[in-house]
Design a protein around this motif. Structure first.
Motif, PDB file in Angstrom:
ATOM      1  N   PHE A 332       0.861  -1.232  -0.017  1.00  0.00           N
ATOM      2  CA  PHE A 332       0.073  -0.243  -0.062  1.00  0.00           C
ATOM      3  C   PHE A 332       0.757   1.305  -0.008  1.00  0.00           C
ATOM      4  O   PHE A 332       0.415   2.597  -0.463  1.00  0.00           O
ATOM      5  CB  PHE A 332      -0.833   0.099   1.200  1.00  0.00           C
ATOM      6  CG  PHE A 332      -1.870   1.114   1.194  1.00  0.00           C
ATOM      7  CD1 PHE A 332      -3.062   1.086   0.298  1.00  0.00           C
ATOM      8  CD2 PHE A 332      -1.667   2.251   2.378  1.00  0.00           C
ATOM      9  CE1 PHE A 332      -3.743   2.191   0.633  1.00  0.00           C
ATOM     10  CE2 PHE A 332      -2.745   3.197   2.188  1.00  0.00           C
ATOM     11  CZ  PHE A 332      -3.663   3.269   1.320  1.00  0.00           C
ATOM     12  N   TYR A 333       2.198   1.210   0.311  1.00  0.00           N
ATOM     13  CA  TYR A 333       2.762   2.638   0.709  1.00  0.00           C
ATOM     14  C   TYR A 333       3.890   2.547  -0.178  1.00  0.00           C
ATOM     15  O   TYR A 333       4.349   3.949  -0.228  1.00  0.00           O
ATOM     16  CB  TYR A 333       3.613   2.224   2.087  1.00  0.00           C
ATOM     17  CG  TYR A 333       2.660   2.215   3.441  1.00  0.00           C
ATOM     18  CD1 TYR A 333       1.623   3.213   3.741  1.00  0.00           C
ATOM     19  CD2 TYR A 333       2.258   0.783   3.804  1.00  0.00           C
ATOM     20  CE1 TYR A 333       0.851   2.823   4.889  1.00  0.00           C
ATOM     21  CE2 TYR A 333       1.055   0.517   4.697  1.00  0.00           C
ATOM     22  CZ  TYR A 333       0.550   1.771   5.297  1.00  0.00           C
ATOM     23  OH  TYR A 333      -0.407   1.564   6.091  1.00  0.00           O
ATOM     24  N   VAL A 334       4.340   1.743  -1.141  1.00  0.00           N
ATOM     25  CA  VAL A 334       5.489   2.022  -1.759  1.00  0.00           C
ATOM     26  C   VAL A 334       5.235   2.650  -3.227  1.00  0.00           C
ATOM     27  O   VAL A 334       4.145   2.408  -3.613  1.00  0.00           O
ATOM     28  CB  VAL A 334       6.360   0.733  -1.814  1.00  0.00           C
ATOM     29  CG1 VAL A 334       6.776   0.145  -0.700  1.00  0.00           C
ATOM     30  CG2 VAL A 334       5.730  -0.456  -2.801  1.00  0.00           C
ATOM     31  N   TRP A 335       6.175   3.127  -3.814  1.00  0.00           N
ATOM     32  CA  TRP A 335       6.208   3.861  -5.170  1.00  0.00           C
ATOM     33  C   TRP A 335       7.213   3.382  -6.221  1.00  0.00           C
ATOM     34  O   TRP A 335       8.495   2.972  -5.569  1.00  0.00           O
ATOM     35  CB  TRP A 335       6.178   5.332  -5.071  1.00  0.00           C
ATOM     36  CG  TRP A 335       5.336   5.969  -3.773  1.00  0.00           C
ATOM     37  CD1 TRP A 335       5.576   6.108  -2.546  1.00  0.00           C
ATOM     38  CD2 TRP A 335       4.087   6.098  -4.054  1.00  0.00           C
ATOM     39  NE1 TRP A 335       4.611   6.617  -1.894  1.00  0.00           N
ATOM     40  CE2 TRP A 335       3.509   6.424  -2.710  1.00  0.00           C
ATOM     41  CE3 TRP A 335       3.114   6.215  -5.167  1.00  0.00           C
ATOM     42  CZ2 TRP A 335       2.172   7.018  -2.445  1.00  0.00           C
ATOM     43  CZ3 TRP A 335       1.986   6.601  -5.056  1.00  0.00           C
ATOM     44  CH2 TRP A 335       1.464   6.969  -3.558  1.00  0.00           C
ATOM     45  N   THR A 336       6.929   3.228  -7.425  1.00  0.00           N
ATOM     46  CA  THR A 336       7.928   3.159  -8.298  1.00  0.00           C
ATOM     47  C   THR A 336       8.329   4.496  -9.034  1.00  0.00           C
ATOM     48  O   THR A 336       7.234   5.476  -9.213  1.00  0.00           O
ATOM     49  CB  THR A 336       7.339   1.959  -9.443  1.00  0.00           C
ATOM     50  OG1 THR A 336       6.390   2.681 -10.090  1.00  0.00           O
ATOM     51  CG2 THR A 336       7.089   0.790  -8.586  1.00  0.00           C
ATOM     52  N   LYS A 337       9.335   4.445  -9.558  1.00  0.00           N
ATOM     53  CA  LYS A 337       9.923   5.878 -10.381  1.00  0.00           C
ATOM     54  C   LYS A 337       8.891   6.093 -11.504  1.00  0.00           C
ATOM     55  O   LYS A 337       8.414   7.345 -11.602  1.00  0.00           O
ATOM     56  CB  LYS A 337      11.340   5.674 -10.703  1.00  0.00           C
ATOM     57  CG  LYS A 337      11.942   6.977 -11.218  1.00  0.00           C
ATOM     58  CD  LYS A 337      13.301   7.070 -11.402  1.00  0.00           C
ATOM     59  CE  LYS A 337      14.150   6.824 -10.197  1.00  0.00           C
ATOM     60  NZ  LYS A 337      15.252   7.130 -10.682  1.00  0.00           N
ATOM     61  N   PRO A 338       8.608   4.985 -12.355  1.00  0.00           N
ATOM     62  CA  PRO A 338       7.874   5.323 -13.505  1.00  0.00           C
ATOM     63  C   PRO A 338       6.329   6.065 -13.073  1.00  0.00           C
ATOM     64  O   PRO A 338       5.678   6.859 -13.848  1.00  0.00           O
ATOM     65  CB  PRO A 338       7.394   4.082 -14.384  1.00  0.00           C
ATOM     66  CG  PRO A 338       8.657   3.196 -13.958  1.00  0.00           C
ATOM     67  CD  PRO A 338       8.905   3.805 -12.404  1.00  0.00           C
ATOM     68  N   ALA A 339       5.837   5.219 -12.163  1.00  0.00           N
ATOM     69  CA  ALA A 339       4.397   5.707 -11.597  1.00  0.00           C
ATOM     70  C   ALA A 339       4.308   7.213 -11.043  1.00  0.00           C
ATOM     71  O   ALA A 339       3.641   7.853 -11.498  1.00  0.00           O
ATOM     72  CB  ALA A 339       3.954   4.980 -10.726  1.00  0.00           C
ATOM     73  N   LEU A 340       5.381   7.566 -10.407  1.00  0.00           N
ATOM     74  CA  LEU A 340       5.734   8.963  -9.883  1.00  0.00           C
ATOM     75  C   LEU A 340       5.860   9.924 -10.942  1.00  0.00           C
ATOM     76  O   LEU A 340       5.264  11.017 -10.879  1.00  0.00           O
ATOM     77  CB  LEU A 340       6.849   8.875  -8.954  1.00  0.00           C
ATOM     78  CG  LEU A 340       6.468   8.235  -7.514  1.00  0.00           C
ATOM     79  CD1 LEU A 340       7.945   8.333  -6.729  1.00  0.00           C
ATOM     80  CD2 LEU A 340       5.329   9.001  -6.823  1.00  0.00           C
ATOM     81  N   MET A 341       6.770   9.606 -12.260  1.00  0.00           N
ATOM     82  CA  MET A 341       6.964  10.616 -13.202  1.00  0.00           C
ATOM     83  C   MET A 341       5.451  10.761 -13.837  1.00  0.00           C
ATOM     84  O   MET A 341       5.215  11.804 -14.320  1.00  0.00           O
ATOM     85  CB  MET A 341       7.866   9.794 -13.916  1.00  0.00           C
ATOM     86  CG  MET A 341       9.376   9.676 -13.425  1.00  0.00           C
ATOM     87  SD  MET A 341      10.501   8.949 -14.390  1.00  0.00           S
ATOM     88  CE  MET A 341      10.794   9.980 -15.913  1.00  0.00           C
ATOM     89  N   GLU A 342       4.879   9.667 -14.013  1.00  0.00           N
ATOM     90  CA  GLU A 342       3.429  10.019 -14.862  1.00  0.00           C
ATOM     91  C   GLU A 342       2.604  10.809 -13.963  1.00  0.00           C
ATOM     92  O   GLU A 342       1.786  11.406 -14.593  1.00  0.00           O
ATOM     93  CB  GLU A 342       2.936   8.664 -14.917  1.00  0.00           C
ATOM     94  CG  GLU A 342       1.610   8.759 -15.896  1.00  0.00           C
ATOM     95  CD  GLU A 342       1.210   7.276 -16.291  1.00  0.00           C
ATOM     96  OE1 GLU A 342      -0.403   7.244 -16.508  1.00  0.00           O
ATOM     97  OE2 GLU A 342       1.768   6.342 -15.857  1.00  0.00           O
ATOM     98  N   LEU A 343       2.634  10.533 -12.491  1.00  0.00           N
ATOM     99  CA  LEU A 343       1.868  11.452 -11.859  1.00  0.00           C
ATOM    100  C   LEU A 343       2.133  12.728 -11.664  1.00  0.00           C
ATOM    101  O   LEU A 343       1.143  13.641 -11.626  1.00  0.00           O
ATOM    102  CB  LEU A 343       1.869  10.590 -10.364  1.00  0.00           C
ATOM    103  CG  LEU A 343       0.929   9.483 -10.100  1.00  0.00           C
ATOM    104  CD1 LEU A 343       1.375   8.847  -8.766  1.00  0.00           C
ATOM    105  CD2 LEU A 343      -0.624   9.511 -10.152  1.00  0.00           C
TER     106      LEU A 343
END
Length: 680
Positions: A332-343
């Motif tokens: 629930f808590y972690v992030w990937t770099k591609p997802a953050l770049m898109e967001l």
């Protein structure tokens, strides 16, 4: 695999942890007198397995062993199997954890015990792989059939060892001196991590009472070095991944030295105590980041851990379901770099630098856990952004990330409501109200206190320990009384409603009658009305939660002042002296006791505010960090409490600053109060 085609006796329980095991093929029973009596009648070995809902390795062992039909066949054929929620039954957990630590030198959860039919343990440990588990259980069962006298002999020796750990050596008069604390401070300092804060050990647990003691000691003794270390620690903890920078709230501990990767479960008691700690630190420093941490964490508590009845749930699990329907820790808590770049689009690079989406913030499998390494002043200077603009940017980031999180499966909730933990959270709301002045925090505190009185305090004067599905259950433990009394005293000091003091006094008198050991001066963890276990234990160590005895000793100290009751003060001092040698040998495990010791070794003040504007004056006083000050007062003439007698003058606001009952001439301003305290 576990299947709903299996149903055991846990199906009738309310604990989410027990219900998680209700469809295991293991024939689990809850901890009940009828089950224990049947074991004696049938001369069956007991297998007692203890865990809790947010425990990751408890889930692992369930999946590997307790859902396995072959394992279940061994357990069912040779043992009466009992599942225990350690949060519901801390008394059972305490006794058997003591046994495991004696047997193995360490402890943890899941905790597994094999005991004789009468409950005396003969073997124990924590997590076991499936094949090891099967082999051990078969060996013990075989030994019990062929040579039961060996197990009985071992159980007798172990029981003696367990009883010996509960013997309190009474201090001699010479040892009773409350000596200088500097050697203890030196011992604590030797374990400080000056790079990341906290102690040098890994994994890193937050022990709030350690920092409360350091904050108080440094304020009372103007110890600048300790102030710096305490604030370094609070900053590094809240910058780390152990703090949820998106939703707020703290995880239970970090697995690394820099507070980065948490064990992702969020416990009510951690967040409650940390709200109190950061509130006190904010009052002492006016650090705006602390205010943000308090506010955001209380938003998390309100949204995720608060019931419609204004009570508080126990915890959120570390695990949640991923897109494939598999439980994964931290999903629930972690992030990937591609997802953050898109967001985040064009703001990604700024976000990346602020929250270290880089090698410093990377976890595993291309996942990142947000962590800060710079304060805002440095970051804003490097990026030439003004403070107000950046606040809006951060708010936008948070909104974007929360929106994505809302599409994920949330961690499982343990929705039982424990009396002690609710009271700790109640104290957290009071502390936040004192330092920030937000009236909704006081309103929430009041509602929760009323919930405790209505649903958990019984007509006989006792407290129950747990509430679920509209019912309270389990006769309360010392921790329930200690933390409720503490919260009620604090509620009086921010409202001046003396009924909260009366309620606190009634509970403390009940506790003395049912839990107190006159010889040692200490309080047993269980009431004399409870079914006896192998040992009747004292809870003395200040760990992630302060010991119930240290909290009770604080309560007795404060109520001795409010009611001018020397008996309360004598018990409090005797309790402190009973652990005096431990304070010197292992101070990091007795920090709440050390906090109490400061009440005796430093001047302690009773500040009594009388007059039509008493509440307004007290509200201002409460915003200050005044650690050795007790607050009392009234807006009207009231001689029912000793501290208020003959101190009211019509249409005048008077503030009395007293020390051990001896008072200075009354003053009229908060500034005057602070000046008197500084001079003394």
């Amino acid at each position: 695999m576990s299947s709903t085609s299996y149903t055991n006796d846990l199906i009738n329980e309310s604990s989410p942890y027990l219900l998680q095991h209700a469809h295991n093929p293991v024939n689990w029973h809850p901890w009940k007198n009828s089950v224990l009596e049947k074991a004696i009648e049938d001369k069956s070995l007991l297998l007692i397995s203890v865990g809790y809902a947010a425990c990751h390795w408890c889930h692992v062992m369930e999946h590997e062993s307790f859902e396995d039909e072959g394992v279940a066949a061994i357990m069912n054929a040779n043992y009466i199997n009992i599942k225990v929620d350690r949060e519901e039954r801390p008394d059972v957990d305490m006794v058997y954890m003591n046994a495991v630590q004696i047997m193995t030198g360490s402890g943890g959860w899941p905790m597994n015990i094999v005991a004789l039919p009468d409950g005396r343990p003969v073997w124990g440990g924590t997590y076991f792989k499936k094949e090891d588990w099967k082999r051990i259980l078969l060996q013990i069962a075989q030994l019990y059939k062929e040579q039961p006298e060996k197990l009985v002999e071992y159980a007798e020796q172990l029981a003696k060892g367990m009883q010996a750990t509960q013997l309190v050596e009474l201090a001699s008069e010479a040892e009773n001196e409350l000596e200088d604390l500097k050697p203890i401070i030196f011992k604590l300092e030797s374990n400080f991590d000056w790079k990341y804060g906290g102690t040098k050990h890994v994994p890193k647990f937050i022990i709030p009472s350690n920092f409360e003691f350091l904050l108080k000691y440094s304020e009372l003794n103007n110890a600048q070095k300790l102030k710096e270390f305490t604030n370094l620690s609070l900053q590094k903890i809240s910058y780390g991944g152990i703090y949820d920078h998106v939703d707020g709230g703290f995880s239970r501990y970090s697995v690394d030295e820099k507070w980065h990767i948490p064990h992702f479960e969020k416990m009510l008691y951690d967040n409650a105590q940390l709200i109190s700690l950061y509130s006190n630190a904010y009052a002492a420093t006016q650090n705006e980041w602390y205010k943000e941490v308090i506010t955001q964490t209380l938003i998390f508590v309100k949204s995720d851990l608060t019931s419609p009845k204004a009570s508080f749930y126990a915890s959120l699990d570390a695990d949640s379901l991923n897109l494939k329907g598999k439980l994964v820790e931290g999903e629930f808590y972690v992030w990937t770099k591609p997802a953050l770049m898109e967001l985040l689009q064009e703001e990604y690079e700024l976000f990346e630098d602020y929250y270290n989406v880089n090698s410093f913030g990377k976890w595993e499998d291309e996942n990142y856990v947000l962590i800060r390494s710079k304060d805002d002043e440095q970051f804003l200077s490097e990026h030439a952004i003004n403070s107000e603009a950046f606040k809006k940017i951060k708010k936008r980031w948070q909104s974007i990330l929360v929106s994505l999180r809302d599409t994920r499966n949330k961690p499982r909730l343990d929705d039982k409501q424990l009396t002690s933990w609710n009271a700790i959270m109640l104290s957290g709301y009071i502390a936040a109200y004192k330092s920030l002045g937000t009236t909704t925090y006081l309103e929430t505190a009041f509602k929760n206190a009323e919930f405790i009185k209505l649903h958990l305090k019984k007509k006989a004067g006792n407290l129950d320990h747990s509430f679920k599905n509209g019912k309270s259950s389990i006769n309360g433990y010392l921790e329930d009384y200690a933390f409720v009394i503490k919260a009620f005293i604090e509620l009086y000091e921010v409202t001046l409603n003396k009924q909260w003091l009366v309620d606190a006094k009634e509970l403390i008198d009940h506790t003395i009658e049912n839990f107190h050991d006159e010889q040692s001066g200490l309080f047993y963890f269980t009431s004399k009305k409870d079914r006896p276990l192998i040992t009747r234990n004292f809870d003395l160590n200040d760990n992630v939660i302060p010991s119930s005895n240290s909290v009770m000793a604080h309560n007795l100290f404060k109520l001795s002042k409010h009611f001018e009751d020397t008996t309360y003060l004598e018990i409090s001092e005797k309790m402190l002296k009973a652990v005096n040698s431990q304070l010197k040998d292992y101070p990091q495990g007795y920090s709440n006791w050390l906090n109490l010791k400061l009440n005796f070794s430093n001047p302690y003040f009773e500040v009594v505010v009388m007059g039509p504007n008493a509440m307004a004056i007290i509200t201002e006083l409460n915003k200050l960090y005044l650690p050795n000050v007790l607050i009392a007062g009234s807006e009207i003439k009231d001689d029912t409490l000793p501290l208020l007698q003959q101190r009211f003058k019509e249409k005048k606001d008077l503030i009395y600053v007293c020390k051990n009952g001896a008072c200075e001439l009354p003053v009229t301003s908060v500034e005057d109060v602070v000046e008197i305290i500084k001079q003394i």
